[in-house]
Scaffold this active site. Structure first.
Site: not given
Ligand code: GLP
Length: 262
Positions: A67, A136, A138, A143
């Site tokens: 993404d 959440d 995702h 989402e």
């Molecule tokens: C973002 C990314 C996800 C990731 C998530 C969790 O939303 N798009 O791919 O898994 O953050 O982030 P973190 O690893 O910093 O908790």
């Protein structure tokens, strides 16, 4: 699903790096899907170490990132382009032309997304998709209520994700873009293996819902229950809400010798 509970995020990340490295040894032209966020950082550090100290060769590897935020230039310090080049690509011998990250500044988002999907197919499909998880549930930026059949497309971040990710933007929610391009859940499910990492207490509920909850679009990651080869690497803190934690340990510790590295 295979649930692998390790003492801490370092141990879990190193075990996950072992799976990725083995793929590259066995298939030097592997196609790897990559994630951003704080979670995969230690995994990337370990891959860099394996490259530098053990000669892990990325010269024929192709990557596709999950993404990118819409509206951030590639050069923006919080773009996922910057993240990936700083934290991995600049320190391994991957060819720039083999790196694919959605372009958040593209004029025709729909055409770009269709082409992104086409490129994944043309590359032979994703062998291993690395995933983090939002608090959440995702995956990528899919989402809650994302269609399980979705492909790469534009999405709107939830307010919770905007809040969660504000920490990367100096704590200022207003600086976090509201839109993104993300691979779809259908795209992720097409990967031959999914390797999800989740660390810390803040992920414990999402992890429990993913593994032990019903499969439902309200928890996008729960679709991994339907994936034929999904490995979930979690630390002790992220495993605290799992009901069957003893069973998962029992399965992992009792794996037959020939299966241990698989
Ligand atoms: C973002 C990314 C996800 C990731 C998530 C969790 O939303 N798009 O791919 O898994 O953050 O982030 P973190 O690893 O910093 O908790």
């Amino acid at each position: 699903m295979e649930i692998i509970i390790k003492q801490d995020s370092r141990e879990a990340s190193h075990a996950a790096a072992g799976v990725v490295a083995r793929l590259i040894h066995e298939k030097p032209n592997a196609v790897i899907g990559l994630a951003t966020g704080s979670t995969p950082l230690v995994l990337y550090r370990e891959l860099i170490r394996k490259h530098k100290e053990e000669g892990l060769d990325f010269s024929r590897v192709t990557t596709f990132n999950l993404d990118e935020y819409i509206g951030l230039e590639k050069e923006h310090e919080q773009s996922y382009h910057t993240f990936m080049w700083e934290n991995l690509f600049s320190q391994i011998n991957i060819k720039a032309e083999n790196v694919h990250i959605p372009d958040g500044m593209v004029a025709d988002v729909s055409a770009f997304c269709t082409e992104y999907e086409r490129k994944i197919v043309a590359a032979g499909g994703i062998d291993i998709q690395v995933l983090g998880i939002g608090s959440d549930g995702h995956i990528g930026f899919n989402e809650y209520t994302s269609s399980f059949a979705s492909r790469t497309r534009i999405k709107t971040l939830t307010q919770r994700t905007v809040k969660d990710n504000a920490r990367f933007f100096g704590g200022d929610k207003s600086k976090v873009p509201h839109h993104c391009i993300t691979m779809g859940i259908g795209t992720i499910m097409d990967a031959r293996m999914n390797l999800l990492l989740a660390f810390g207490e803040g992920k414990a509920k999402a992890v429990a819902d993913t593994i032990e909850g019903p499969v439902a679009a309200i928890v996008p990651s729960s679709i991994l229950q339907h994936h034929p080869n999904a490995k979930l690497f979690v630390d002790e803190a992220a495993a605290t809400q799992l009901k069957l934690v003893d069973y998962y340990r029992w399965v992992y510790e009792g794996k037959p010798e020939w299966q241990k590295d698989a």
